[in-house]
Design an enzyme around this catalytic site. Structure first.
Site, mmCIF file in Angstrom:
data_model
loop_
_atom_site.group_PDB
_atom_site.id
_atom_site.type_symbol
_atom_site.label_atom_id
_atom_site.label_comp_id
_atom_site.label_asym_id
_atom_site.label_seq_id
_atom_site.Cartn_x
_atom_site.Cartn_y
_atom_site.Cartn_z
ATOM 1 C CG HIS A 82 1.994 13.053 -0.873
ATOM 2 N ND1 HIS A 82 2.995 12.861 0.045
ATOM 3 C CD2 HIS A 82 1.550 11.810 -1.210
ATOM 4 C CE1 HIS A 82 3.147 11.565 0.268
ATOM 5 N NE2 HIS A 82 2.278 10.910 -0.482
ATOM 6 C CG ASP A 161 -0.467 6.910 8.562
ATOM 7 O OD1 ASP A 161 -1.126 6.103 7.873
ATOM 8 O OD2 ASP A 161 0.658 7.317 8.233
ATOM 9 N NE ARG A 168 -2.743 0.056 5.218
ATOM 10 C CZ ARG A 168 -2.334 1.182 4.602
ATOM 11 N NH1 ARG A 168 -2.003 2.259 5.298
ATOM 12 N NH2 ARG A 168 -2.294 1.238 3.294
ATOM 13 C CB SER A 183 -2.181 6.167 4.978
ATOM 14 O OG SER A 183 -0.812 6.272 5.233
ATOM 15 C CE LYS A 187 1.475 9.391 5.862
ATOM 16 N NZ LYS A 187 2.036 8.060 5.694
HETATM 17 N N1 URA Z 1 1.981 5.961 1.461
HETATM 18 C C1 URA Z 1 1.470 6.226 2.673
HETATM 19 O O1 URA Z 1 1.843 7.191 3.313
HETATM 20 N N2 URA Z 1 0.526 5.398 3.157
HETATM 21 C C2 URA Z 1 0.076 4.315 2.502
HETATM 22 O O2 URA Z 1 -0.773 3.621 3.003
HETATM 23 C C3 URA Z 1 0.631 4.037 1.248
HETATM 24 C C4 URA Z 1 1.580 4.892 0.750
#
Ligand code: URA
Ligand code: CA
Length: 441
Positions: A82, A161, A168, A183, A187
């Site tokens: 990622h 999330d 946010r 976050s 995922k």
């Molecule tokens: N990418 C994400 O998936 N979450 C965040 O909070 C910031 C960047």
């Protein structure tokens, strides 16, 4: 338990318990807690922070808020990668085939997403006929036989999330290390990864504007990985300028193909090799960095890596002729050269502004409904440290609409800073964070 008490506890600098974190995540996901209370809590977290224990409870609660993909029918250790955003980041398209050709199972669920260019799926659709819709059985079978598959994200992954991130985004609480780390990690883990290699970007084009905060984010995610039993490594890399030269879907796919053939730009090549190195280590395919590097160089030089891309694209219905001859990809109507009227050395290229220029051309999505134009984008002819004379081409705009190209041209000229003095670019790879600690490079 009352949300009011949780907000007050965090506001006063207290540590939230596992039960308190599970309570607010579960109740918020089903709609029993209003946005204004969660907004207040996020702001309290922003100022008072969360420690590693709270951050891992938050991650776990978000994972458990939805489906968890079971990739256990796939043989081997599933290592996912990622990147924390950035402009022109084509590493997934390069790293996937390299590591798959060496025996690391690559089972990627990708989204289309919003942003300057399309997501991995949009990029893959540059190959005419490429399909991501398949049954889970076929997905698993493709990974077990070919070694790599990319599926569309249909599962309901970490819905807590999704809600929290949207909230946010509009309450100025995105840039907190614990919130970003939980976050991202929620995922990745919900999508079935056994181990994770992260590329954390530092610089003007990234969430983390300086090196210290990027190392802190990397360390926080590695710590979450340890607590949740997912071996995790974070590479900290520079994002003071776009990675590679291409920004835009087909342009980036062409660049990825060249990189897999050993003819790519140096920065994209080096970062892709570094990410691949750690994926080989975490999967157990290589025992040490030297062995991994040797295997990766061989995969590129022998043609195994590009053949793996061909096999993968073919298995998902895509036209593979353009892998052999990249001139066969669709082209935009116009190619507009951007010329500078200064002379000197390229000092800065504001990655964000280049990203927005690509978006204006149609390379990405402004809203979920936008249609991505695969052929358009920007090719950077000059990067940080390069010398230029007045009249030199610094970039080429690929566009299907001349008005948009003119608008992008202005933005690109503004994004470049040219200095009289020689400029040495920052190191691309700033360091690595593992469970044993931080190693700066
Ligand atoms: N990418 C994400 O998936 N979450 C965040 O909070 C910031 C960047
Ligand atoms: Ca930098």
């Amino acid at each position: 338990m009352r949300m009011y008490d949780i907000i007050m506890k965090k506001r006063n600098g207290g540590e939230l318990s596992k039960e308190e974190i599970e309570f607010f995540i579960n109740e918020y996901t089903v709609g029993n807690i209003p946005d204004y209370q969660v907004s207040a809590l996020m702001m309290a977290v922003y100022f008072q922070k969360m420690n590693d224990r709270e951050t891992s409870y938050l991650t776990r609660a978000m994972i458990n808020s939805g489906e968890i993909i079971d990739l256990s029918p796939i043989n081997g250790i599933k290592v996912d990668k990622h990147s924390t955003g950035g402009v022109g980041d084509t590493t997934t398209m390069v790293v996937g085939p390299i590591v798959a050709s060496l025996g690391v199972p690559v089972a990627k669920m990708s989204g289309r997403g919003l942003g300057h260019t399309g997501g991995t799926i949009d990029k893959l659709e540059s190959f005419k006929g490429f399909k991501v819709d398949m049954t889970i059985d076929k997905f698993i079978n493709n990974v077990n036989t070919i070694g790599i598959a990319v599926g569309g994200q249909t599962a309901n992954l970490a819905p807590a999330d999704k809600k929290l991130y949207s909230l946010r985004d509009v309450t100025a609480t995105v840039d907190n290390v614990s919130l970003i780390a939980s976050s991202i990690m929620s995922k990745k883990i919900a999508s079935g990864a056994d181990a994770i290699v992260l590329d954390v970007k530092a610089g003007s084009g990234a969430f983390m504007k300086n090196d210290d905060s990027a190392f802190e984010l990397g360390k926080t995610m590695v710590d979450i990985g340890s607590r949740l039993d997912r071996n995790t490594i974070a590479i900290i890399s520079d994002m003071d300028q776009p990675l590679g030269n291409a920004i835009g879907n087909i342009l980036e796919v062409k660049e990825a193909i060249l990189t897999l053939k050993g003819q790519g730009p140096e920065d994209l090549t080096n970062l892709s090799k570094k990410i691949s190195t750690y994926m080989l280590l975490l999967s157990g395919v290589a025992d040490d960095v030297e062995e991994a590097e040797r295997l990766i160089d061989n995969a590129i030089e022998s043609g195994d890596a590009i053949r793996k891309l061909r096999e993968f694209v073919k298995a998902q219905g895509g036209d593979v002729r353009c892998i052999d001859d990249i001139e066969l990809f669709d082209k935009s109507k116009y190619a507009l050269e951007v010329r500078t009227d200064s002379c000197g050395y390229i000092e800065k290229i504001k990655a964000d502004d280049i990203g927005i220029a690509a978006l204006i051309l149609g390379a990405g999505r402004e809203t979920k409904e936008s249609v991505v134009d695969l052929a358009v984008g920007i090719y950077l002819e000059k990067k940080i440290g390069d010398k230029v004379e007045a009249g030199d081409i610094i970039a080429t705009i690929h566009a299907n609409c001349m008005d948009k190209a003119k608008e992008a041209e202005k933005m690109i000229l503004n994004a470049y800073t040219i200095s009289d003095n020689k400029v040495v670019p920052d190191k691309l790879i700033k360091g690595v964070v593992t469970k044993d600690g931080i190693r700066k490079m």
